[in-house]
Design a protein around this motif. Sequence first.
Motif, PDB file in Angstrom:
ATOM      1  N   GLU A   1      37.951  44.419  46.434  1.00 41.75           N
ATOM      2  CA  GLU A   1      38.823  44.124  45.287  1.00 41.75           C
ATOM      3  C   GLU A   1      39.044  42.621  45.151  1.00 41.75           C
ATOM      4  O   GLU A   1      39.040  42.094  44.032  1.00 41.75           O
ATOM      5  N   LYS A   2      39.223  41.923  46.276  1.00 39.39           N
ATOM      6  CA  LYS A   2      39.402  40.470  46.226  1.00 39.39           C
ATOM      7  C   LYS A   2      38.143  39.790  45.704  1.00 39.39           C
ATOM      8  O   LYS A   2      38.220  38.837  44.928  1.00 39.39           O
ATOM      9  N   LEU A   3      36.998  40.282  46.123  1.00 40.37           N
ATOM     10  CA  LEU A   3      35.740  39.724  45.656  1.00 40.37           C
ATOM     11  C   LEU A   3      35.579  39.973  44.161  1.00 40.37           C
ATOM     12  O   LEU A   3      35.195  39.071  43.412  1.00 40.37           O
ATOM     13  N   GLN A   4      35.871  41.183  43.695  1.00 47.67           N
ATOM     14  CA  GLN A   4      35.776  41.486  42.262  1.00 47.67           C
ATOM     15  C   GLN A   4      36.685  40.555  41.464  1.00 47.67           C
ATOM     16  O   GLN A   4      36.280  40.017  40.431  1.00 47.67           O
ATOM     17  N   TYR A   5      37.898  40.340  41.953  1.00 52.24           N
ATOM     18  CA  TYR A   5      38.831  39.446  41.265  1.00 52.24           C
ATOM     19  C   TYR A   5      38.297  38.014  41.244  1.00 52.24           C
ATOM     20  O   TYR A   5      38.324  37.342  40.209  1.00 52.24           O
ATOM     21  N   ALA A   6      37.781  37.543  42.377  1.00 53.93           N
ATOM     22  CA  ALA A   6      37.246  36.181  42.462  1.00 53.93           C
ATOM     23  C   ALA A   6      36.072  36.008  41.497  1.00 53.93           C
ATOM     24  O   ALA A   6      35.951  34.964  40.836  1.00 53.93           O
TER      25      ALA A   6
ATOM     26  N   GLU B   1      37.402  35.965  37.825  1.00 52.81           N
ATOM     27  CA  GLU B   1      38.083  34.705  37.535  1.00 52.81           C
ATOM     28  C   GLU B   1      37.136  33.510  37.517  1.00 52.81           C
ATOM     29  O   GLU B   1      37.483  32.451  36.990  1.00 52.81           O
TER      30      GLU B   1
ATOM     31  N   ARG C   1      37.751  30.351  45.428  1.00 54.71           N
ATOM     32  CA  ARG C   1      38.779  31.372  45.175  1.00 54.71           C
ATOM     33  C   ARG C   1      39.041  32.240  46.408  1.00 54.71           C
ATOM     34  O   ARG C   1      40.140  32.726  46.598  1.00 54.71           O
ATOM     35  N   LEU C   2      38.005  32.430  47.222  1.00 55.94           N
ATOM     36  CA  LEU C   2      38.155  33.225  48.450  1.00 55.94           C
ATOM     37  C   LEU C   2      38.501  32.359  49.660  1.00 55.94           C
ATOM     38  O   LEU C   2      38.626  32.870  50.764  1.00 55.94           O
TER      39      LEU C   2
END
Length: 115
Positions: free
Chosen positions: A2-7, A10, A107-108
């Motif tokens: 989910e964090k990767l998808q968001y990064a 964005e 972003r990560l």
Amino acid sequence: MEKLQYALRESWSLKSSSKWSINNPANGQCGVTSLVVNDLLGGEIYKTHLPQGWHFYNVIQGKRYDFTVSQFPIKIVYEDRRTTREEALKDTNKSQYSYLKKRVYERLNIKDINK
């Protein structure tokens, strides 16, 4: 994931694909995204032929991850054809790839050891 998808979401822009739009940010991002995901998580890059051309995505530990599926208004029937980084790079260019990788890593909060 989910964090990767968001990064990714964005980070996508006109600098990562000339097909990007505010209404469809994933449009044209499949090749460049599959390369960045492959850098981060390993696995393999796969492709499926669609009316618009080849669509690239990732398979990691036997599971399919298509981070750009939202660009399509239809359900994809995946052919799961294994491909190469070189072929995925033909769907983008080095400038778009470098831009997206840099943005996603920022972003990560990941330092790119390959610089």
